[in-house]
Design a protein around this motif. Structure first.
Motif, mmCIF file in Angstrom:
data_model
loop_
_atom_site.group_PDB
_atom_site.id
_atom_site.type_symbol
_atom_site.label_atom_id
_atom_site.label_comp_id
_atom_site.label_asym_id
_atom_site.label_seq_id
_atom_site.Cartn_x
_atom_site.Cartn_y
_atom_site.Cartn_z
ATOM 1 N N ARG A 347 26.897 27.161 73.720
ATOM 2 C CA ARG A 347 28.366 27.767 73.937
ATOM 3 C C ARG A 347 27.029 28.815 75.164
ATOM 4 N NH1 ARG A 347 27.427 27.287 68.388
ATOM 5 N NH2 ARG A 347 28.951 26.854 66.897
ATOM 6 N N ARG A 348 25.692 28.885 75.435
ATOM 7 C CA ARG A 348 25.176 29.397 76.687
ATOM 8 C C ARG A 348 24.888 28.611 77.649
ATOM 9 N NH1 ARG A 348 21.829 33.341 72.810
ATOM 10 N NH2 ARG A 348 23.864 34.358 72.199
ATOM 11 N N ASP A 349 25.134 29.226 78.202
ATOM 12 C CA ASP A 349 25.543 28.080 80.130
ATOM 13 C C ASP A 349 24.301 27.277 80.281
ATOM 14 O OD1 ASP A 349 27.966 29.023 80.037
ATOM 15 O OD2 ASP A 349 28.014 30.255 81.950
ATOM 16 N N ASP A 514 20.227 31.668 70.805
ATOM 17 C CA ASP A 514 19.804 30.453 71.748
ATOM 18 C C ASP A 514 19.148 29.614 71.319
ATOM 19 O OD1 ASP A 514 20.556 32.345 74.247
ATOM 20 O OD2 ASP A 514 17.685 32.744 74.203
ATOM 21 N N MET A 515 18.742 29.360 70.306
ATOM 22 C CA MET A 515 17.494 28.851 69.358
ATOM 23 C C MET A 515 17.729 29.063 67.774
ATOM 24 S SD MET A 515 14.719 26.228 70.117
ATOM 25 C CE MET A 515 15.502 25.573 71.461
ATOM 26 N N VAL A 516 18.101 27.879 67.231
ATOM 27 C CA VAL A 516 17.961 28.318 65.423
ATOM 28 C C VAL A 516 17.171 27.040 64.657
ATOM 29 C CG1 VAL A 516 20.074 27.156 65.137
ATOM 30 C CG2 VAL A 516 18.731 29.142 63.566
ATOM 31 N N THR A 517 16.257 27.008 63.939
ATOM 32 C CA THR A 517 16.152 26.264 63.031
ATOM 33 C C THR A 517 17.254 25.845 62.062
ATOM 34 O OG1 THR A 517 13.815 26.762 63.418
ATOM 35 C CG2 THR A 517 14.088 25.063 61.422
ATOM 36 N N GLN A 518 17.151 24.679 61.283
ATOM 37 C CA GLN A 518 18.092 24.144 60.623
ATOM 38 C C GLN A 518 18.282 22.736 60.366
ATOM 39 O OE1 GLN A 518 19.465 25.352 58.137
ATOM 40 N NE2 GLN A 518 21.603 26.782 59.204
ATOM 41 N N ARG A 519 18.256 23.037 59.000
ATOM 42 C CA ARG A 519 18.273 21.491 57.893
ATOM 43 C C ARG A 519 19.773 21.052 57.257
ATOM 44 N NH1 ARG A 519 16.680 18.910 53.203
ATOM 45 N NH2 ARG A 519 15.746 16.550 53.474
ATOM 46 N N PHE A 520 20.144 19.702 57.563
ATOM 47 C CA PHE A 520 22.136 18.768 57.201
ATOM 48 C C PHE A 520 21.007 18.029 56.506
ATOM 49 C CE2 PHE A 520 22.866 20.967 61.221
ATOM 50 C CZ PHE A 520 24.138 21.808 60.954
ATOM 51 N N SER A 521 21.007 17.842 54.858
ATOM 52 C CA SER A 521 21.496 16.472 54.414
ATOM 53 C C SER A 521 22.382 16.055 54.689
ATOM 54 C CB SER A 521 20.943 17.174 52.824
ATOM 55 O OG SER A 521 19.637 17.898 52.635
ATOM 56 N N MET A 522 21.970 15.184 54.838
ATOM 57 C CA MET A 522 22.964 13.554 55.754
ATOM 58 C C MET A 522 23.674 13.146 54.947
ATOM 59 S SD MET A 522 23.800 15.381 58.706
ATOM 60 C CE MET A 522 24.855 14.245 59.996
ATOM 61 N N LEU A 530 32.189 15.426 59.043
ATOM 62 C CA LEU A 530 30.623 15.037 60.370
ATOM 63 C C LEU A 530 31.684 16.425 60.993
ATOM 64 C CD1 LEU A 530 29.236 11.559 60.665
ATOM 65 C CD2 LEU A 530 28.524 13.534 60.348
ATOM 66 N N LYS A 531 33.323 16.148 61.632
ATOM 67 C CA LYS A 531 33.272 17.062 62.166
ATOM 68 C C LYS A 531 32.796 18.454 62.379
ATOM 69 C CE LYS A 531 38.159 17.881 60.025
ATOM 70 N NZ LYS A 531 39.661 17.477 59.788
ATOM 71 N N HIS A 532 32.391 18.969 61.114
ATOM 72 C CA HIS A 532 32.444 20.409 60.582
ATOM 73 C C HIS A 532 30.929 20.550 61.580
ATOM 74 C CE1 HIS A 532 35.644 22.003 58.314
ATOM 75 N NE2 HIS A 532 35.266 20.521 57.361
ATOM 76 N N ILE A 533 29.769 19.245 61.450
ATOM 77 C CA ILE A 533 29.028 19.833 62.585
ATOM 78 C C ILE A 533 28.258 19.506 63.699
ATOM 79 C CG2 ILE A 533 26.201 19.133 62.058
ATOM 80 C CD1 ILE A 533 26.890 17.424 59.725
ATOM 81 N N PHE A 534 29.426 18.156 64.333
ATOM 82 C CA PHE A 534 29.052 17.773 65.152
ATOM 83 C C PHE A 534 30.994 18.056 66.561
ATOM 84 C CE2 PHE A 534 26.009 15.067 63.479
ATOM 85 C CZ PHE A 534 25.308 15.906 63.809
ATOM 86 N N GLY A 535 31.702 18.528 65.504
ATOM 87 C CA GLY A 535 33.162 18.053 66.449
ATOM 88 C C GLY A 535 33.765 19.610 67.201
ATOM 89 N N SER A 536 34.356 19.080 68.001
ATOM 90 C CA SER A 536 35.087 20.360 68.860
ATOM 91 C C SER A 536 35.782 21.411 68.163
ATOM 92 C CB SER A 536 35.911 19.408 70.111
ATOM 93 O OG SER A 536 35.191 18.553 70.743
ATOM 94 N N GLN A 537 36.220 21.145 67.031
ATOM 95 C CA GLN A 537 37.350 21.558 66.211
ATOM 96 C C GLN A 537 37.025 22.849 65.584
ATOM 97 O OE1 GLN A 537 39.606 19.837 63.921
ATOM 98 N NE2 GLN A 537 40.936 21.308 63.523
ATOM 99 N N THR A 538 35.582 22.298 65.773
ATOM 100 C CA THR A 538 34.806 23.664 64.664
ATOM 101 C C THR A 538 33.797 23.639 65.810
ATOM 102 O OG1 THR A 538 32.913 22.235 64.166
ATOM 103 C CG2 THR A 538 34.714 22.697 62.709
ATOM 104 N N VAL A 539 34.127 24.223 67.238
ATOM 105 C CA VAL A 539 33.305 24.656 68.087
ATOM 106 C C VAL A 539 32.996 26.455 67.637
ATOM 107 C CG1 VAL A 539 34.570 24.365 69.517
ATOM 108 C CG2 VAL A 539 31.766 24.615 70.277
ATOM 109 N N SER A 540 34.590 27.028 67.563
ATOM 110 C CA SER A 540 34.602 28.102 68.004
ATOM 111 C C SER A 540 35.071 29.065 66.786
ATOM 112 C CB SER A 540 35.382 27.945 69.174
ATOM 113 O OG SER A 540 35.590 27.697 70.360
ATOM 114 N N THR A 541 34.750 27.756 65.248
ATOM 115 C CA THR A 541 35.245 28.868 64.410
ATOM 116 C C THR A 541 33.956 29.381 64.037
ATOM 117 O OG1 THR A 541 36.852 26.393 64.022
ATOM 118 C CG2 THR A 541 35.863 28.197 62.311
#
Length: 640
Positions: A347-349, A514-522, A530-541
């Motif tokens: 989200r940061r230019d 700017d940057m954060v550490t996170q782990r997803f158990s896929m 997957l849209k919750h992790i990578f989808g445009s629809q959730t980018v501003s939610t």
């Protein structure tokens, strides 16, 4: 070290008792929101032509368990009940209300609730009735009817009805976490046909393979309870549910304990037999991983999965272990290893150019970290489905992958088609500042227009290239600080900002980093979640788990292809394509993984397996049990 499970974001779910449910609705079984089943067990019936009626559903094959099964094979149906299971959690909490954005819910708060369907620890593609004894749906899955068990009761003894299901759907969509709107976007209607029959109808254009399982995974809330309680307010009062546990005790921010309900309506159902064996499940909270370990050594809690390589290699030499009062062992882990890394906030230019992101990633010297910090215990993660032979992309794209990718070519980096699946270069383990790799990173920054000024820092159009890594753990400093050193060598004004857990949680909810550490158990069966992790629809939610802020129409369409896959082969190919694309986009700095569970525990437990747990989970808080004979030996020795 991995990030502890209390901090990781899990996109798997097994039984109702194991649902933390602090995130948007996730599939009821381990895997994606389950999909179109092409084969069913012999006990499945056809109610009408083209309409399937069954006790469960499988995605890409037959159900393992028939309608008359007595219990899951991996449990001990005669496991004794009693005792306490205790573990630890990182950070803090101030709420027992897991489905709203306000507050930070305690770990395990989903144990108050049941769902219409539930999964197991063996079948990533299967689900069986819990609140519902039968489900009925057409082959195209445009709707599903759940027939509910008349014996199902909330904690106060009132029946669980179809009206409660409708209410739960409506209030989660209207007043729940914002991500529920994305979860339910393809639901057309939910209606109570009668008190024990509820029908979900889906929009024909939706990912129909997924939606039945989404409906089956809705936590069922009490409509009557929320007539006098404000759903939108966080609270430390236990909510009204029909699940297997009630609140035992709560010390806000410090500990949470749940007690098994003797009057739980579903305790003898086949899907629950041999599970929920402990009288009490307790989690002690800590703001520091090392403090949590010291507390374990002192007996403050009984079970610990170890995620610190240093602690595993050097810390397990205390008297209780030497005396045999604590057991230390390594167990197999049959799941994908998870998706752990430093995630950019796109989200940061300043992170818009993938060359910048790739350059930053090159500054992380995994090989040096593994040798100097991790005792050589880890492998380098390069895939979002690491440790999965079927889902991880490798080499050049196959013909089957290209058939999916070519129509979307305009959305992706050209390297998706011209290069092998991206793997981070190997750095020198003997030299943190590997000049060869850092020179490559510098050239990428030069090409992106970030020039080094007289002060040794990089600027573009008068703006300094700054990077703040958000960190909430003192023990993670040793990983981040060397990374920051290398970033500074590149001319990046990098800092590690350590904050407390509460501030970290709030900033992550609002994408203030700017940057954060996170782990997803896929998941082993990925889908529309997957849209919750990578989808445009959730980018501003707010509160969504789109940590990277990824918004790409091609990725959105790949996720839909995954959700619509009609066979395991189609699914695997589509996931490989997505993995290839995400890796080429450099949306993260991949960290490390191990394909095992490293655990230690007081020798007071029994379990239904030896060295090989069920493939999808250890099941330690559910299918293990308290062994009173072992406990008495420790008491006699003064060790308990």
């Amino acid at each position: 070290m991995h990030r502890p499970t209390a901090k990781s974001i899990t996109h798997t779910r097994n039984t109702a008792a194991m649902q933390a449910q602090t995130l948007p609705l996730k599939p009821i079984v381990t895997g994606a929101l389950l999909a179109l089943g092409v084969a069913f067990a012999a006990t499945v019936s056809w109610a009408d032509e083209g309409v399937i009626k069954s006790h469960g559903v499988s995605t890409f094959g037959e159900l393992k368990y028939s309608a008359d099964f007595s219990h899951f094979d991996y449990v001990n149906p005669d496991a004794p009940k009693g005792g306490e299971f205790s573990s630890w959690a990182f950070g803090t909490f101030d709420s027992l209300t897991p489905y709203i954005l306000k507050g930070n819910a305690a770990i395990g708060a989903g144990v108050f609730y049941d769902t219409l369907l539930t999964g197991n620890l063996e079948e990533p593609d299967a689900s069986y009735g819990l609140l519902a004894h039968t489900l009925e749906y057409p082959e195209n899955r445009e709707w599903v009817i759940f027939y509910m068990r008349p014996e199902a009761k909330f904690r106060d003894g009132t029946p669980v009805t179809a009206q409660d299901v409708v209410f739960s759907y409506e209030i989660l969509q209207d007043k729940g976490r914002p991500s529920f709107k994305a979860t339910f976007e393809h639901f057309a209607s939910v209606e109570a046909i009668d008190d024990l029959t509820v029908k979900f109808t889906f929009k024909p254009e939706g990912p129909l393979r997924e939606l039945l399982m989404t409906a089956g995974g809705i936590p069922v809330l009490s409509k009557a309870y929320y007539e006098t309680v404000d759903f939108e307010e966080s609270s430390l009062e236990p909510p009204m549910g029909s699940g297997p546990f009630d609140l035992h005790s709560v010390d806000p921010g410090r500990s949470i304990a749940y007690k098994r309900r003797d009057d739980y309506w579903a305790k003898d159902l086949p899907v629950n037999l041999g599970q929920n064996n402990f009288d009490v499940i307790k989690h002690e909270y800590f703001g520091d991983y090392l403090a949590a370990f010291e507390a374990f050594k002192g007996g403050a809690y009984a079970f610990r999965e170890e995620f610190s390589s240093k602690t595993w290699a050097t810390g397990y030499d205390f008297p209780a272990l030497d005396a045999g009062y604590v057991i230390k062992e390594t167990l197999a882990d049959g799941r994908p290893a998870g998706t752990q890394g430093f995630w950019f906030n796109l989200r940061r230019d300043k992170f818009a150019d993938p060359k910048v992101r790739e350059a930053v990633a090159l500054a992380f010297n995994f090989e040096w970290s593994n040798e100097s910090l991790f005792y050589g215990l880890y492998g380098r993660t390069d895939s979002f489905w690491e440790n999965s032979d079927t889902l991880q992309a490798s080499g050049m794209p196959s013909d089957a992958e290209l058939a999916i990718l070519e129509p979307l070519r305009a959305y992706f980096p050209e390297t998706v088609f011209t290069d092998e699946a991206y793997t981070p270069p190997v750095s020198k383990s003997s030299d943190l500042a590997d000049r060869r790799v850092l020179r490559r990173a510098g050239k990428l920054l030069d090409a992106a227009g970030w020039e080094i000024a007289d002060d040794g820092l990089r600027y573009k159009e008068g703006q300094q290239l700054q990077l703040e890594i958000l960190n909430d753990s003192p023990s993670f400093d040793r990983v981040i600080n060397p990374f920051v050193e290398n970033l500074k060598r590149l001319g990046i004004a990098a800092v590690s900002n350590r904050v407390d857990a509460a501030e970290s949680q709030e900033r992550e909810k609002n994408f203030d980093y700017d940057m954060v550490t996170q782990r997803f158990s896929m998941s082993q069966t990925p889908g529309d979640e997957l849209k919750h992790i990578f989808g445009s629809q959730t980018v501003s939610t707010p509160g969504s788990v789109n940590i990277a802020g990824l918004s790409n129409e091609g990725v959105d369409r790949l996720i839909r292809i995954i959700a619509d896959a009609k066979s395991r082969e189609e699914l695997d190919t589509a996931v490989q394509a997505l993995d290839r694309v995400l890796r080429a986009m450099h949306i993260w700095v991949p960290q490390w993984y191990k394909g095992t569970h490293q655990v230690a525990y007081r020798d007071v437990f029994g379990r239904p397996y030896g060295d090989t747990p069920p493939p999808l989970s250890l099941g330690e808080s559910s299918i293990w049990w308290w062994d009173e004979d072992k406990a008495q030996k420790l008491r006699d020795a003064g060790a308990l």
